[in-house]
Design a protein around this motif. Structure first.
Motif, mmCIF file in Angstrom:
data_model
loop_
_atom_site.group_PDB
_atom_site.id
_atom_site.type_symbol
_atom_site.label_atom_id
_atom_site.label_comp_id
_atom_site.label_asym_id
_atom_site.label_seq_id
_atom_site.Cartn_x
_atom_site.Cartn_y
_atom_site.Cartn_z
ATOM 1 N N MET A 217 0.846 -1.194 0.000
ATOM 2 C CA MET A 217 0.000 0.000 0.000
ATOM 3 C C MET A 217 0.882 1.245 0.000
ATOM 4 O O MET A 217 1.911 1.286 0.686
ATOM 5 C CB MET A 217 -0.893 0.010 1.241
ATOM 6 C CG MET A 217 -1.886 1.167 1.304
ATOM 7 S SD MET A 217 -2.804 1.258 2.872
ATOM 8 C CE MET A 217 -1.647 2.241 3.862
ATOM 9 N N TRP A 218 0.479 2.239 -0.755
ATOM 10 C CA TRP A 218 1.136 3.534 -0.696
ATOM 11 C C TRP A 218 0.595 4.299 0.505
ATOM 12 O O TRP A 218 -0.590 4.665 0.539
ATOM 13 C CB TRP A 218 0.874 4.334 -1.970
ATOM 14 C CG TRP A 218 1.755 3.969 -3.121
ATOM 15 C CD1 TRP A 218 1.432 3.190 -4.202
ATOM 16 C CD2 TRP A 218 3.109 4.375 -3.314
ATOM 17 N NE1 TRP A 218 2.509 3.080 -5.044
ATOM 18 C CE2 TRP A 218 3.557 3.792 -4.530
ATOM 19 C CE3 TRP A 218 4.004 5.158 -2.577
ATOM 20 C CZ2 TRP A 218 4.839 3.994 -5.024
ATOM 21 C CZ3 TRP A 218 5.284 5.353 -3.065
ATOM 22 C CH2 TRP A 218 5.689 4.773 -4.279
ATOM 23 N N GLU A 219 1.441 4.511 1.513
ATOM 24 C CA GLU A 219 1.068 5.406 2.597
ATOM 25 C C GLU A 219 1.023 6.832 2.051
ATOM 26 O O GLU A 219 1.716 7.152 1.084
ATOM 27 C CB GLU A 219 2.052 5.278 3.746
ATOM 28 C CG GLU A 219 2.036 3.889 4.379
ATOM 29 C CD GLU A 219 3.053 3.750 5.482
ATOM 30 O OE1 GLU A 219 4.077 4.465 5.445
ATOM 31 O OE2 GLU A 219 2.842 2.904 6.379
ATOM 32 N N ALA A 220 0.206 7.686 2.669
ATOM 33 C CA ALA A 220 -0.030 9.009 2.096
ATOM 34 C C ALA A 220 0.022 10.085 3.169
ATOM 35 O O ALA A 220 -0.161 9.811 4.370
ATOM 36 C CB ALA A 220 -1.387 9.039 1.399
ATOM 37 N N ASP A 221 0.256 11.323 2.719
ATOM 38 C CA ASP A 221 0.265 12.458 3.634
ATOM 39 C C ASP A 221 -1.150 13.013 3.780
ATOM 40 O O ASP A 221 -2.120 12.436 3.275
ATOM 41 C CB ASP A 221 1.262 13.519 3.166
ATOM 42 C CG ASP A 221 0.925 14.080 1.784
ATOM 43 O OD1 ASP A 221 -0.246 13.978 1.346
ATOM 44 O OD2 ASP A 221 1.842 14.629 1.128
ATOM 45 N N GLU A 222 -1.278 14.139 4.469
ATOM 46 C CA GLU A 222 -2.599 14.713 4.725
ATOM 47 C C GLU A 222 -3.293 15.191 3.457
ATOM 48 O O GLU A 222 -4.506 15.409 3.461
ATOM 49 C CB GLU A 222 -2.483 15.874 5.722
ATOM 50 C CG GLU A 222 -2.053 15.433 7.117
ATOM 51 C CD GLU A 222 -1.981 16.586 8.086
ATOM 52 O OE1 GLU A 222 -2.156 17.750 7.636
ATOM 53 O OE2 GLU A 222 -1.766 16.346 9.287
ATOM 54 N N GLU A 223 -2.527 15.360 2.375
ATOM 55 C CA GLU A 223 -3.108 15.778 1.102
ATOM 56 C C GLU A 223 -3.362 14.585 0.174
ATOM 57 O O GLU A 223 -3.636 14.767 -1.002
ATOM 58 C CB GLU A 223 -2.190 16.789 0.421
ATOM 59 C CG GLU A 223 -2.042 18.085 1.210
ATOM 60 C CD GLU A 223 -1.128 19.065 0.499
ATOM 61 O OE1 GLU A 223 -1.635 20.120 0.074
ATOM 62 O OE2 GLU A 223 0.081 18.771 0.364
ATOM 63 N N VAL A 224 -3.290 13.391 0.734
ATOM 64 C CA VAL A 224 -3.557 12.127 0.023
ATOM 65 C C VAL A 224 -2.552 11.912 -1.104
ATOM 66 O O VAL A 224 -2.878 11.308 -2.132
ATOM 67 C CB VAL A 224 -5.014 12.079 -0.515
ATOM 68 C CG1 VAL A 224 -5.436 10.630 -0.742
ATOM 69 C CG2 VAL A 224 -5.994 12.731 0.439
ATOM 70 N N MET A 225 -1.341 12.404 -0.926
ATOM 71 C CA MET A 225 -0.268 12.172 -1.880
ATOM 72 C C MET A 225 0.658 11.084 -1.335
ATOM 73 O O MET A 225 0.956 11.065 -0.138
ATOM 74 C CB MET A 225 0.511 13.466 -2.132
ATOM 75 C CG MET A 225 -0.349 14.611 -2.650
ATOM 76 S SD MET A 225 -1.226 14.240 -4.191
ATOM 77 C CE MET A 225 0.141 14.122 -5.342
ATOM 78 N N PRO A 226 1.135 10.163 -2.185
ATOM 79 C CA PRO A 226 1.917 9.019 -1.710
ATOM 80 C C PRO A 226 3.267 9.428 -1.136
ATOM 81 O O PRO A 226 3.938 10.328 -1.652
ATOM 82 C CB PRO A 226 2.084 8.154 -2.967
ATOM 83 C CG PRO A 226 1.859 9.086 -4.116
ATOM 84 C CD PRO A 226 0.901 10.119 -3.638
ATOM 85 N N THR A 227 3.643 8.725 -0.052
ATOM 86 C CA THR A 227 4.914 9.024 0.602
ATOM 87 C C THR A 227 5.823 7.804 0.708
ATOM 88 O O THR A 227 7.041 7.927 0.648
ATOM 89 C CB THR A 227 4.680 9.568 2.022
ATOM 90 O OG1 THR A 227 3.908 8.605 2.768
ATOM 91 C CG2 THR A 227 3.926 10.894 1.966
ATOM 92 N N ARG A 228 5.227 6.601 0.888
ATOM 93 C CA ARG A 228 6.049 5.410 1.108
ATOM 94 C C ARG A 228 5.256 4.165 0.752
ATOM 95 O O ARG A 228 4.069 4.064 1.079
ATOM 96 C CB ARG A 228 6.494 5.333 2.568
ATOM 97 C CG ARG A 228 7.512 4.242 2.874
ATOM 98 C CD ARG A 228 7.998 4.357 4.310
ATOM 99 N NE ARG A 228 6.990 3.839 5.235
ATOM 100 C CZ ARG A 228 7.024 2.609 5.774
ATOM 101 N NH1 ARG A 228 7.999 1.773 5.459
ATOM 102 N NH2 ARG A 228 6.103 2.226 6.633
ATOM 103 N N LEU A 229 5.916 3.221 0.094
ATOM 104 C CA LEU A 229 5.287 1.955 -0.283
ATOM 105 C C LEU A 229 5.670 0.902 0.748
ATOM 106 O O LEU A 229 6.850 0.692 1.019
ATOM 107 C CB LEU A 229 5.743 1.538 -1.680
ATOM 108 C CG LEU A 229 5.042 0.341 -2.329
ATOM 109 C CD1 LEU A 229 3.557 0.631 -2.532
ATOM 110 C CD2 LEU A 229 5.710 0.001 -3.662
ATOM 111 N N ALA A 230 4.649 0.231 1.335
ATOM 112 C CA ALA A 230 4.938 -0.724 2.399
ATOM 113 C C ALA A 230 3.862 -1.805 2.454
ATOM 114 O O ALA A 230 2.722 -1.592 2.028
ATOM 115 C CB ALA A 230 5.021 -0.014 3.744
#
Length: 311
Positions: A187-200
C-alpha cells in the motif's frame, strides 16, 4: 439546463442506468424482483439521486470513468518527453491544488449506440494546456442477467507519445457489517493531502488479504500488486437478503484504490492502471510500483472489469 439524460438497460432482474451527460457515468446498478407480489429493489452501487442528476454532479453518481489518468497529479505539474502538463485544480467540493480523476468525468460523453442491454459511449478531447495531447475514449457496457461487464479504451490521437492511465470509480453501499476481501502486495502510505509518501506491506494490506469489516478501516490509499479481484459481502438487512458482489478486472488494472472513511454510508473500491502522481514518482520507484502506460500516436490502452452480484 434540466436533469441529465438517463439510459436504462435491463437483463433479467439486473438494471443499469447510465448518465452520458454526467461524465459518462453509471447512475445506478440494481436488482429488481417481486417478492409476495411486492416489487423489491436492491442497489449494488450507491445510486445517484434526483438532485445529483439535476446538478449533473459526477461525485454524486454510482461510478464514473477515469481517463486519461487516475488519481492525483501533485500540483497539476509534470513533464513527459518534452511536453509539460499544467493541469488546474478540478475538485468541485474541495480546495486542493492537486487535480484528480482526469478529464472524462467532467465532460459529457456521446451515445454511439444503445440497446436493451448494451450501450457504447464515446469522448473526444482536444489537446490543451492541461493535457497537451488529443485523445479519444470509449466505454462499452454489457449487462447480462448475472453480471455487468465494462470495457474501456483510451486512444492517443496526437502526433507524439502520451502518458496514459485508465480506470473506474465505483461507489458501493457501506451497510453495517459489510466486509471486503482484496489481495494486494503493498500500500502507498499518504500524507494529509492524500499524496503518496512510502510503499509498504501495511496492516491494511494484511487485513484485506484475510477479509476485513470495513468499519475497521479508514483509508484513502493506492494498493499495488492487486490480484485484480475483490469480494464485497453484505449481511441480510432491511435492504435485502445476505448477498455479495465480486469485482474482477483484467490487466492493466493491476492497481486498486480503497476510499473507506469512518461515518460514511458508502466506500469506493477502484480498479485502476496507475497510482497517484505516477509521472512525478517514476524516476524513483519505476513502473512495477506505479503502473501507467506510454501510448504511441494511434495506440490504444484498453481495460475490462466485471461486477458479478450474488444473492
Amino acid at each position: 439546463m434540466g436533469a441529465a439524460t438517463v439510459l436504462e438497460l435491463q437483463a433479467g432482474e439486473l438494471h443499469l442506468a447510465l448518465a452520458p451527460d454526467v461524465g459518462g457515468s453509471i447512475a445506478s446498478f440494481r436488482r429488481r424482483w417481486h417478492e409476495r407480489a411486492a416489487l423489491r429493489e436492491l442497489d449494488w452501487l450507491r445510486p445517484a439521486g434526483a438532485e445529483g442528476l439535476a446538478e449533473r454532479h459526477p461525485l454524486a453518481m454510482a461510478s464514473f470513468p477515469l481517463v486519461p489518468f487516475c488519481n492525483r497529479i501533485r500540483n497539476g505539474r509534470a513533464t513527459f518527453e518534452g511536453r509539460e502538463i499544467r493541469f488546474p485544480p478540478n475538485h468541485p467540493a474541495e480546495d486542493s491544488p492537486h487535480p484528480l480523476h482526469g478529464i472524462g468525468w467532467q465532460r459529457p460523453w456521446r451515445v454511439e449506440s444503445a440497446g436493451s442491454s448494451r450501450a457504447v459511449l464515446t469522448l473526444d478531447v482536444p489537446a490543451g494546456p492541461a493535457w497537451p495531447w488529443r485523445f479519444t475514449a470509449r466505454q462499452t457496457f454489457d449487462l447480462r442477467p448475472d453480471s455487468l461487464m465494462v470495457r474501456m479504451a483510451l486512444t492517443n490521437e496526437d502526433t507524439a507519445a502520451m502518458p496514459a492511465g485508465i480506470g473506474h470509480h465505483p461507489y458501493f453501499p457501506h451497510e453495517p457489517g459489510t466486509r471486503l476481501t482484496a489481495a494486494a502486495q503493498a500500500m502507498w502510505e499518504a500524507d494529509e493531502e492524500v499524496m503518496p509518501t512510502r510503499l509498504a506491506e501495511t496492516e491494511e494490506v494484511r487485513q484485506l488479504r484475510r477479509g476485513v469489516r470495513l468499519a475497521d478501516l479508514h483509508t484513502d490509499n493506492n494498493f499495488t500488486g492487486w490480484s485484480r479481484e475483490a469480494c464485497i459481502e453484505w449481511p441480510a438487512d432491511a435492504h435485502g437478503p445476505e448477498r455479495s458482489l465480486v469485482m474482477q478486472a483484467e490487466a492493466p488494472l493491476d492497481h486498486f484504490v480503497l476510499y473507506c472513511q469512518r461515518g460514511l454510508d458508502y466506500f469506493c473500491a477502484e480498479p485502476v492502471s496507475q497510482c497517484t502522481d505516477w509521472l512525478n514518482l517514476m524516476d524513483r520507484y519505476g513502473p512495477e510500483a506505479l503502473g501507467g502506460a506510454r501510448l504511441e500516436p494511434g495506440e490504444t490502452l484498453s481495460a475490462r472489469f466485471t461486477l458479478t452480484p450474488r444473492w
